[in-house]
Design a protein around this motif. Structure first.
Motif, mmCIF file in Angstrom:
data_model
loop_
_atom_site.group_PDB
_atom_site.id
_atom_site.type_symbol
_atom_site.label_atom_id
_atom_site.label_comp_id
_atom_site.label_asym_id
_atom_site.label_seq_id
_atom_site.Cartn_x
_atom_site.Cartn_y
_atom_site.Cartn_z
ATOM 1 N N LEU A 150 73.091 53.081 -18.523
ATOM 2 C CA LEU A 150 72.915 51.571 -17.856
ATOM 3 C C LEU A 150 73.335 51.468 -16.613
ATOM 4 C CD1 LEU A 150 72.654 48.830 -19.095
ATOM 5 C CD2 LEU A 150 75.026 48.656 -19.388
ATOM 6 N N VAL A 153 70.229 52.775 -14.577
ATOM 7 C CA VAL A 153 69.153 51.869 -14.640
ATOM 8 C C VAL A 153 69.404 50.621 -13.762
ATOM 9 C CG1 VAL A 153 68.045 49.776 -16.134
ATOM 10 C CG2 VAL A 153 68.532 52.343 -16.933
ATOM 11 N N MET A 161 64.409 46.517 -6.059
ATOM 12 C CA MET A 161 64.359 44.864 -5.583
ATOM 13 C C MET A 161 64.810 44.879 -4.320
ATOM 14 S SD MET A 161 63.643 42.888 -7.815
ATOM 15 C CE MET A 161 62.022 43.849 -8.001
ATOM 16 N N PHE B 14 64.674 59.534 -22.226
ATOM 17 C CA PHE B 14 65.110 59.332 -21.015
ATOM 18 C C PHE B 14 64.830 60.527 -19.950
ATOM 19 C CE2 PHE B 14 69.484 60.251 -18.972
ATOM 20 C CZ PHE B 14 69.384 59.137 -18.008
ATOM 21 N N LEU B 21 59.986 59.506 -12.595
ATOM 22 C CA LEU B 21 60.531 58.730 -11.446
ATOM 23 C C LEU B 21 60.387 59.753 -10.431
ATOM 24 C CD1 LEU B 21 62.506 56.461 -9.966
ATOM 25 C CD2 LEU B 21 64.437 58.036 -10.899
ATOM 26 N N ASP B 97 56.271 52.224 -4.956
ATOM 27 C CA ASP B 97 57.214 51.893 -6.081
ATOM 28 C C ASP B 97 56.566 52.246 -7.342
ATOM 29 O OD1 ASP B 97 59.183 51.649 -4.474
ATOM 30 O OD2 ASP B 97 59.111 49.480 -4.702
ATOM 31 N N GLU B 100 58.718 54.227 -10.099
ATOM 32 C CA GLU B 100 60.022 53.323 -10.588
ATOM 33 C C GLU B 100 59.395 52.556 -11.672
ATOM 34 O OE1 GLU B 100 59.247 54.270 -7.458
ATOM 35 O OE2 GLU B 100 60.984 54.580 -6.305
ATOM 36 N N ALA B 103 59.092 54.438 -14.731
ATOM 37 C CA ALA B 103 60.774 54.982 -15.240
ATOM 38 C C ALA B 103 61.144 53.778 -15.651
ATOM 39 C CB ALA B 103 60.998 55.482 -13.951
ATOM 40 N N LEU B 104 61.059 52.790 -15.075
ATOM 41 C CA LEU B 104 61.660 51.387 -15.830
ATOM 42 C C LEU B 104 61.313 51.103 -17.255
ATOM 43 C CD1 LEU B 104 62.224 49.332 -12.563
ATOM 44 C CD2 LEU B 104 63.959 50.164 -14.262
ATOM 45 N N LEU B 107 62.761 53.541 -19.516
ATOM 46 C CA LEU B 107 64.458 53.456 -19.747
ATOM 47 C C LEU B 107 64.521 52.179 -20.671
ATOM 48 C CD1 LEU B 107 65.396 54.244 -16.210
ATOM 49 C CD2 LEU B 107 66.009 55.428 -18.180
ATOM 50 N N LEU B 130 70.692 47.684 -21.665
ATOM 51 C CA LEU B 130 69.991 48.698 -21.313
ATOM 52 C C LEU B 130 68.333 48.393 -21.543
ATOM 53 C CD1 LEU B 130 69.831 51.757 -20.290
ATOM 54 C CD2 LEU B 130 69.782 52.703 -22.423
ATOM 55 N N ILE B 133 68.009 44.746 -18.588
ATOM 56 C CA ILE B 133 67.993 45.046 -17.166
ATOM 57 C C ILE B 133 66.690 45.520 -16.570
ATOM 58 C CG2 ILE B 133 69.546 45.968 -15.278
ATOM 59 C CD1 ILE B 133 72.097 45.646 -16.962
ATOM 60 N N PRO B 134 66.118 46.536 -17.111
ATOM 61 C CA PRO B 134 64.758 47.107 -16.423
ATOM 62 C C PRO B 134 63.998 46.013 -16.447
ATOM 63 C CG PRO B 134 65.587 48.620 -17.890
ATOM 64 C CD PRO B 134 66.536 47.669 -18.179
ATOM 65 N N VAL B 137 64.020 43.458 -13.487
ATOM 66 C CA VAL B 137 63.289 44.320 -12.254
ATOM 67 C C VAL B 137 61.776 44.046 -12.662
ATOM 68 C CG1 VAL B 137 63.194 46.158 -10.999
ATOM 69 C CG2 VAL B 137 65.249 45.748 -12.054
#
Lengths: 166, 489
Positions: A150, A153, A161, B14, B21, B97, B100, B103-104, B107, B130, B133-134, B137
């Motif tokens: 976590l 991430v 960001m 994972f 990434l 990016d 990323e 990858a997000l 994840l 988990l 949160i990605p 973004v």
């Protein structure tokens, strides 16, 4: 004696919590928030939860408050920024809902008051540093390790960001 | 060292996220094509690993893979696959990016897969974070667009608030039972913890509080009314592939979590405590979602409200629990089936929106006028998805609605009637787009429409899925019926 301490600390916690939202100056708000956290820590000690009390002081009153202060400093607010009243469109509705929630909570607390049985079914180490540590690395090893994923991430997201150049 | 075999798909995914990434950082290429294919390969291998890894129980019950988990893992992997495959257009607009981004997504998918396979509340909470949160973004990924930043911020704040509410509910359950492990014995522990209350009126107030908090927390993830306020703005502002991922996978994560908690630990309280509550929320979601969708002029907003309505239909299957002598046909299996059918139709509809936006540069429903002349193929396939979402036979959406309504009929006939009536409203706004595409005269475009390969793959696979699941639903239905046997009812 214990009751007197409890009443005093709870009063401090409630008054400080009110001052957090009634202050215009964010720095003052943060300071009152620290007061609330410390008062809560004392309440935790009274509940014989010494470990949580220590965490409360170290993590919340310490680390998180420093972060708050840094953010406020970086925002560099001027005095005139504090003055504006926030216009809430649904103020009466919000107050009504908050009152409903408050009454509901009071009813639940009132209905759930059961004569306490101190220490029932709890091992001697429950809530101590040793007890929490042991649980964390045996029963809850997997969620504990999962928090590291976590964190990756969260770091990844924050970097994406915050990066200036797109 | 325990045998980590059942965890293999998650561990692989994972690791693959980290590979993607690093690959994205090391190779600065213009198109992002190789990244898309690399990510897709990772998702396919993970999908193959799911049956190979098999079922199992690790770390004393904090990690449990059973049929229920496996079913949803496949749903999440498919959703991620379609979302990644349809983000080619987005990659061209991003200048950096890209690694990323994928990858997000991987994840977040890992988080969802872990969420499906746990029977412990703390693990459930960590995996839920988990998962989301990605997504905060990813929703804000178009930093050059104001709407995208707004979507990310709104999603972040409401996601944090809903997590706090959920945690409060979880802590109350822990307070009532003294354990965080979801188990059938939890019901008995709750009954013992406040015995005198059960004598008076059979309603346990602390339990009511816990259930209300948890329903609210999961309701935010599901975008159930009245916890849906974030959905239209976030769906509209987020990049479209992410919107499609949110509308299916994030909703699926909410379904998995609420089913695990309520089916495993609280089925005994279905009658008095939560059955009617969730049924009322489901009815509200169907009514508000469908009626508001009619009023939308932006297709992403319309699909957002339609997805709120679909959350309502899913919840009709959710409340259809066997109670004593009443054994509803299909029961909770209809919930799983609905997710699968919804996955294909909704991901497909969003892929069509992406294809349309790429060629005609618009999200407005009125711009779909005359699409059948300019791109007949896209118009046909879009019609297919919309009809499936509306629930027209013989497509997947019809079978899904049929099973859900049949399951809900015995206990909540009024809910099924609301569902049927709102389905008629839903048909109105889905058919409106089809009318625009076929019967309105639009400007004839001179340029030939162009689609990139991964997007065509998405369109074909989702269309095949929509038709196949509708015509031959037995295998999925059978697996879903097997999957819900892990629950103690």
């Amino acid at each position: 004696m214990e009751l007197a301490i409890f009443i005093l600390t709870s009063l401090v916690a409630i008054v400080a919590a009110l001052l957090v939202i009634l202050q215009r100056n964010p720095i003052a708000s943060v300071m009152y928030l620290v007061t609330t956290f410390v008062a809560q820590a004392i309440l935790f000690i009274q509940l014989r939860a010494a470990f949580i009390a220590i965490l409360q002081v170290i993590v919340y009153a310490g680390a998180i408050m420093v972060l708050f202060l840094f953010v406020i400093m970086l925002l560099n607010l001027r005095r005139e920024d504090f003055g504006k009243d926030i216009k809430l469109r649904f103020k009466p509705l919000a107050i009504a809902f908050a009152m409903v929630l408050l009454i509901e909570t009071l009813v639940v607390i009132n209905a759930s008051l059961v004569p306490a049985q101190p220490g029932a079914d709890l091992s001697a180490t429950f809530g101590s540093v040793q007890g929490v540590g042991k649980e964390l690395f045996t029963t809850y090893l997997y969620p504990f390790e999962l928090t590291s994923v976590l964190l990756i991430v969260a770091i990844l997201g924050a970097v994406v960001m915050a990066k200036k150049k797109l | 060292m325990p045998d980590l075999r059942p965890m293999l798909p998650e561990l692989f995914l994972f690791a693959w996220a980290i590979v993607v990434l690093l690959f994205g950082i090391s190779r600065k290429e213009r198109s992002g094509d190789s990244l898309i294919y690399l990510t897709l390969v990772g998702l396919v291998i993970t999908g193959i690993l799911v049956p190979i890894a098999g079922y199992g129980n690790l770390f004393g019950g904090t990690f449990v893979v059973d049929k229920f988990a496996a079913f949803f893992q496949i749903v999440f992997l498919l959703a991620a696959f379609f979302a990644v495959a349809s983000s080619h257009e987005l990659m061209k607009k991003l200048s950096a990016d890209r690694g990323e981004f994928f990858a997000l997504i991987l994840l977040s998918t890992t988080g969802m897969m872990l969420l499906a396979s746990t029977l412990e509340l703390i693990t459930l909470y960590v995996s839920l974070e988990l998962t989301t949160i990605p997504l905060f973004v990813l929703a804000a990924y178009r930093k050059d667009q104001l709407g995208s930043s707004e979507a990310g911020l709104k999603y972040l704040i409401l996601g944090a608030v809903s997590s706090a509410i959920l945690l409060y509910g979880i802590s109350l359950v822990y307070g009532l039972t003294g354990t965080t492990f979801l188990q059938p014995a939890m019901s008995r522990l709750i009954e013992q913890s406040v015995p005198m209350l059960l004598a008076s009126g059979n309603v346990n107030m602390a339990l009511v509080m816990a259930i209300v908090m948890m329903v609210a927390g999961f309701g935010f993830k599901l975008a159930l009314v009245p916890f849906h306020m974030w959905a239209p703005d976030v769906y509209e502002g987020a990049p479209t592939p992410i919107t499609s991922f949110l509308s299916v996978a994030s909703k699926g994560a909410g379904v998995v979590a609420i089913a695990r908690v309520f089916y495993t630990a609280l089925p005994a309280f279905h009658d008095v405590h939560w059955g009617t509550l969730v049924a009322v929320l489901a009815a509200a979601a169907m009514i508000v979602g469908n009626i508001t969708a009619v009023l939308q002029s932006n297709i992403k907003r319309m699909l957002a409200f339609s997805s709120i309505a679909h959350a309502g239909y899913v919840m009709v299957g959710f409340v259809a629990l066997p109670q004593g002598s009443i054994v509803p046909p299909y029961g909770p299996a209809s919930l799983l089936f609905y997710m699968m059918a919804y996955l294909f139709a909704n991901m497909g509809a969003f892929a069509c929106v992406i294809a349309f936006e790429k060629n005609y540069g618009s999200y407005q429903i009125k711009d779909y006028q005359g699409l059948s002349k300019n791109s007949p193929g896209l118009a046909i396939i879009m019609t297919l998805f919309l009809l499936s979402l509306a629930g027209i036979p013989p497509l997947a959406g019809f079978m899904a609605k049929y099973y859900v309504f049949l399951a809900g009929w015995q206990q909540f006939p009024w809910l099924v009637i609301v569902g049927l009536l709102t389905s008629v409203i839903a048909l109105f706004y889905y058919a409106n787009i089809i009318m625009q595409m076929y019967f309105s005269r639009g400007e004839t475009s001179l340029t030939k429409a162009h689609y990139d390969r991964p997007l065509i793959l998405t369109l074909i696979l989702t269309a095949v899925g929509t038709v196949a699941v509708g015509i031959y639903p037995e295998p999925i239905l059978r697996f879903a019926t097997e999957a819900v046997k892990v629950f103690p009812f």
